[in-house]
Design an enzyme around this catalytic site. Structure first.
Site, PDB file in Angstrom:
ATOM      1  N   LYS A 225      49.745  41.599  38.094  1.00 29.58           N
ATOM      2  CA  LYS A 225      50.241  40.676  38.885  1.00 29.58           C
ATOM      3  C   LYS A 225      51.595  40.895  39.565  1.00 29.58           C
ATOM      4  CE  LYS A 225      47.761  36.585  37.834  1.00 29.58           C
ATOM      5  NZ  LYS A 225      47.782  35.449  37.158  1.00 29.58           N
ATOM      6  N   ARG A 259      43.145  37.380  30.110  1.00 28.08           N
ATOM      7  CA  ARG A 259      42.262  37.568  31.404  1.00 28.08           C
ATOM      8  C   ARG A 259      42.853  38.868  31.934  1.00 28.08           C
ATOM      9  NH1 ARG A 259      42.138  36.464  36.724  1.00 28.08           N
ATOM     10  NH2 ARG A 259      40.014  36.008  37.332  1.00 28.08           N
TER      11      ARG A 259
END
Length: 285
Positions: A225, A259
């Site tokens: 991210k 995740r």
């Protein structure tokens, strides 16, 4: 946790592999989407690779939720997701998670073998609570500041990010219980990167254990991210090391599900972290 006809052992950390069947996801957009339609065989191949690498959950998404992403129609999302669910369900022994906020997608995928719902909007779309309750599946509720991915990064502000995330998730848990979804079917995701600055993300990760007060399993998604790119000045394809560091921190602070994109490396990092944590408790490795 019962996930359809499969069970998930949350006494140890489980790794969820990300499978985006979209043309525009931030990291792997288009990888399993060719010429305007889903390449189901490629999606199955990638899911099989992730299972071989140690993923026990495959999270299938048909709508990009990257910052600024545009919404898709219900039919387009179904057209993307259903073929992948059908092929993976027929071939692999894995829990299939559906990364969606759409009631119709919940209903349709549950009938063909999905085992979990993963909603970045925490069941706030009209009809989502009722549809999720009717499936009988576990649901992951995520925090996002802002109404949609399109506007979530417009100057996010918190007086206390940890407390405000906890308060939001508490309210959504209460809404689920009122709709007939019992607590034992709920998982919480603090929503790293969803309506949060780098400072907010780092503070939330550093104080992740505060969310254990909600007494529900935690899913953490930091893989590749922007927070990692900002902290390390790395483009998206050079963020594996930073992603692994955040996974180790999250596991050490009690995360139950990671995740991720890089399954094999994350599984090794998670298992090594667990071995050290067991030793600190006097348990056998």
């Amino acid at each position: 946790m019962q996930c359809g006809d499969r069970r998930l052992d949350l006494s140890r950390v489980q790794v969820m592999g990300i499978l985006n069947v979209t043309p525009d996801s931030f990291s792997d957009g288009g990888s399993y989407y060719r010429g305007g339609c889903l390449a189901a065989e490629q999606a199955l191949q990638r899911a099989a690779e992730m299972v071989d690498e140690g993923a026990t959950i495959v999270d299938i998404g048909g709508e990009s939720t990257r910052p600024g992403a545009a919404p898709v129609s219900v039919q387009e999302e179904l057209d993307r997701v259903l073929p992948a669910v059908e092929r993976i369900r027929a071939e692999l022994d894995v829990v299939i998670s559906i990364d969606s906020s759409t009631p119709e997608v919940f209903t349709e995928t549950a009938t063909i073998g999905a085992g979990m719902l993963n909603d970045v909007r925490a069941l706030t779309r009209e009809g989502a609570l009722e549809a999720a309750a009717a499936t009988g599946l576990p649901v992951c509720l995520m925090h996002m500041q802002g109404n949609t991915p399109a506007d979530m990064q417009w100057a996010p502000h918190y007086d206390d990010v940890v407390q405000e995330v906890a308060d939001f998730l508490t309210r959504r848990v209460q809404a689920c219980e009122r709709a007939g979804i019992p607590r034992e079917r709920l998982i919480l995701d603090p929503g790293f990167g969803f309506g949060k600055t780098l400072e907010h993300n780092l503070r939330l990760l550093n104080r992740l254990e505060a969310l254990h007060a909600l007494a529900l399993p935690l899913l953490v998604g930091t893989s590749r991210k922007t927070m990692i790119g900002q902290a390390l000045d790395r483009p998206v394809d050079q963020r594996q090391a930073g992603s692994l560091a955040t996974a180790v921190i999250a596991v050490s602070k009690g995360a139950h599900i990671m995740r991720v994109h890089d399954v094999a490396a994350t599984v090794d990092a998670v298992r090594m972290t667990e071995a050290v944590l067991r030793e600190s408790k006097g348990e056998q490795p």
